[in-house]
Design a protein around this motif. Structure first.
Motif, PDB file in Angstrom:
ATOM      1  N   TRP A   1       0.838  -1.200   0.000  1.00  0.00           N
ATOM      2  CA  TRP A   1       0.000   0.000   0.000  1.00  0.00           C
ATOM      3  C   TRP A   1       0.878   1.257   0.000  1.00  0.00           C
ATOM      4  O   TRP A   1       0.645   2.186  -0.774  1.00  0.00           O
ATOM      5  CB  TRP A   1      -0.943  -0.005   1.208  1.00  0.00           C
ATOM      6  N   LEU A   2       1.882   1.278   0.871  1.00  0.00           N
ATOM      7  CA  LEU A   2       2.796   2.427   0.919  1.00  0.00           C
ATOM      8  C   LEU A   2       3.506   2.622  -0.413  1.00  0.00           C
ATOM      9  O   LEU A   2       3.644   3.747  -0.905  1.00  0.00           O
ATOM     10  CB  LEU A   2       3.839   2.243   2.027  1.00  0.00           C
ATOM     11  N   TYR A   3       3.967   1.538  -1.004  1.00  0.00           N
ATOM     12  CA  TYR A   3       4.718   1.598  -2.257  1.00  0.00           C
ATOM     13  C   TYR A   3       3.857   2.159  -3.392  1.00  0.00           C
ATOM     14  O   TYR A   3       4.300   3.019  -4.154  1.00  0.00           O
ATOM     15  CB  TYR A   3       5.223   0.199  -2.617  1.00  0.00           C
ATOM     16  N   TYR A   4       2.627   1.675  -3.514  1.00  0.00           N
ATOM     17  CA  TYR A   4       1.783   2.097  -4.630  1.00  0.00           C
ATOM     18  C   TYR A   4       1.103   3.450  -4.414  1.00  0.00           C
ATOM     19  O   TYR A   4       0.813   4.148  -5.372  1.00  0.00           O
ATOM     20  CB  TYR A   4       0.727   1.033  -4.947  1.00  0.00           C
ATOM     21  N   THR A   5       0.843   3.824  -3.188  1.00  0.00           N
ATOM     22  CA  THR A   5       0.141   5.096  -2.947  1.00  0.00           C
ATOM     23  C   THR A   5       1.084   6.241  -2.604  1.00  0.00           C
ATOM     24  O   THR A   5       0.711   7.395  -2.794  1.00  0.00           O
ATOM     25  CB  THR A   5      -0.901   4.953  -1.823  1.00  0.00           C
TER      26      THR A   5
ATOM     27  N   ILE B   1       3.287   9.677   1.832  1.00  0.00           N
ATOM     28  CA  ILE B   1       4.149  10.693   2.432  1.00  0.00           C
ATOM     29  C   ILE B   1       5.288  11.010   1.468  1.00  0.00           C
ATOM     30  O   ILE B   1       6.026  10.111   1.049  1.00  0.00           O
ATOM     31  CB  ILE B   1       4.714  10.220   3.799  1.00  0.00           C
ATOM     32  N   GLU B   2       5.415  12.258   1.144  1.00  0.00           N
ATOM     33  CA  GLU B   2       6.450  12.725   0.213  1.00  0.00           C
ATOM     34  C   GLU B   2       7.843  12.375   0.732  1.00  0.00           C
ATOM     35  O   GLU B   2       8.124  12.500   1.920  1.00  0.00           O
ATOM     36  CB  GLU B   2       6.311  14.251   0.053  1.00  0.00           C
ATOM     37  N   GLY B   3       8.707  11.902  -0.162  1.00  0.00           N
ATOM     38  CA  GLY B   3      10.092  11.643   0.191  1.00  0.00           C
ATOM     39  C   GLY B   3      10.357  10.318   0.884  1.00  0.00           C
ATOM     40  O   GLY B   3      11.454  10.110   1.414  1.00  0.00           O
ATOM     41  N   MET B   4       9.388   9.418   0.899  1.00  0.00           N
ATOM     42  CA  MET B   4       9.545   8.138   1.604  1.00  0.00           C
ATOM     43  C   MET B   4       9.656   6.953   0.638  1.00  0.00           C
ATOM     44  O   MET B   4       9.495   5.818   1.041  1.00  0.00           O
ATOM     45  CB  MET B   4       8.350   7.911   2.544  1.00  0.00           C
ATOM     46  N   ARG B   5       9.932   7.211  -0.625  1.00  0.00           N
ATOM     47  CA  ARG B   5       9.946   6.150  -1.642  1.00  0.00           C
ATOM     48  C   ARG B   5      10.886   5.006  -1.261  1.00  0.00           C
ATOM     49  O   ARG B   5      10.515   3.841  -1.344  1.00  0.00           O
ATOM     50  CB  ARG B   5      10.317   6.705  -3.008  1.00  0.00           C
ATOM     51  N   ALA B   6      12.102   5.309  -0.827  1.00  0.00           N
ATOM     52  CA  ALA B   6      13.068   4.254  -0.474  1.00  0.00           C
ATOM     53  C   ALA B   6      12.563   3.434   0.719  1.00  0.00           C
ATOM     54  O   ALA B   6      12.623   2.206   0.713  1.00  0.00           O
ATOM     55  CB  ALA B   6      14.434   4.860  -0.170  1.00  0.00           C
TER      56      ALA B   6
END
Length: 134
Positions: free
Chosen positions: A86-90, A93-98
């Motif tokens: 869910w975090l990965y696809y949505t 929070i900006e800047g949390m991709r890694a």
């Protein structure tokens, strides 16, 4: 701990979340979250429920270390995989991709470990797995 009760209760929560997410997508007409929805239902609801049935039907010793590893790696693996997905696809929070990517990968890896442990248990505790009355 009653492994069957634990897995059924956790599976019921995933079933509820998966059904709600499916209803939300159907009502909104968008299928952007369909992969997450499917994983919540397959690994969260179906797999955990199948594990509950396994522990209920077969007399796997409660003191089994493999069983303890299986229960907790299943729980944390499903949680990590589905929340990480869910975090990965949505990307809420900006800047949390890694972080989101790592969360997703670690959750999936822990769940993979749970399935490996389950396969090992099927052989280690094979004498308890039978059609014959125990």
């Amino acid at each position: 701990m009653d492994r069957t009760r634990f897995f059924v209760r956790v599976a019921s929560i995933y079933a509820l979340i998966g059904a709600f997410l499916g209803s939300h997508m159907a009502g909104g007409g968008g299928l952007q979250l369909s992969a997450i929805h499917a994983h919540i239902l397959v690994v969260g609801w179906l797999s955990l429920f199948a594990f509950a049935i396994y522990y209920r039907v077969f007399n796997i010793p409660k003191e089994s270390k493999l069983s303890k590893v299986h229960v907790w790696s299943s729980f944390f693996g499903v949680l990590g995989l589905t929340a990480g997905m869910w975090l990965y696809y949505t990307q809420p929070i900006e800047g949390m991709r890694a972080f989101n990517t790592v969360f997703f990968i670690v959750g999936g890896t822990v769940l993979l470990i749970a399935f490996v442990v389950f396969a090992i248990m099927a052989f280690v505790h094979g004498k308890h797995i039978s059609e014959d009355a125990q």
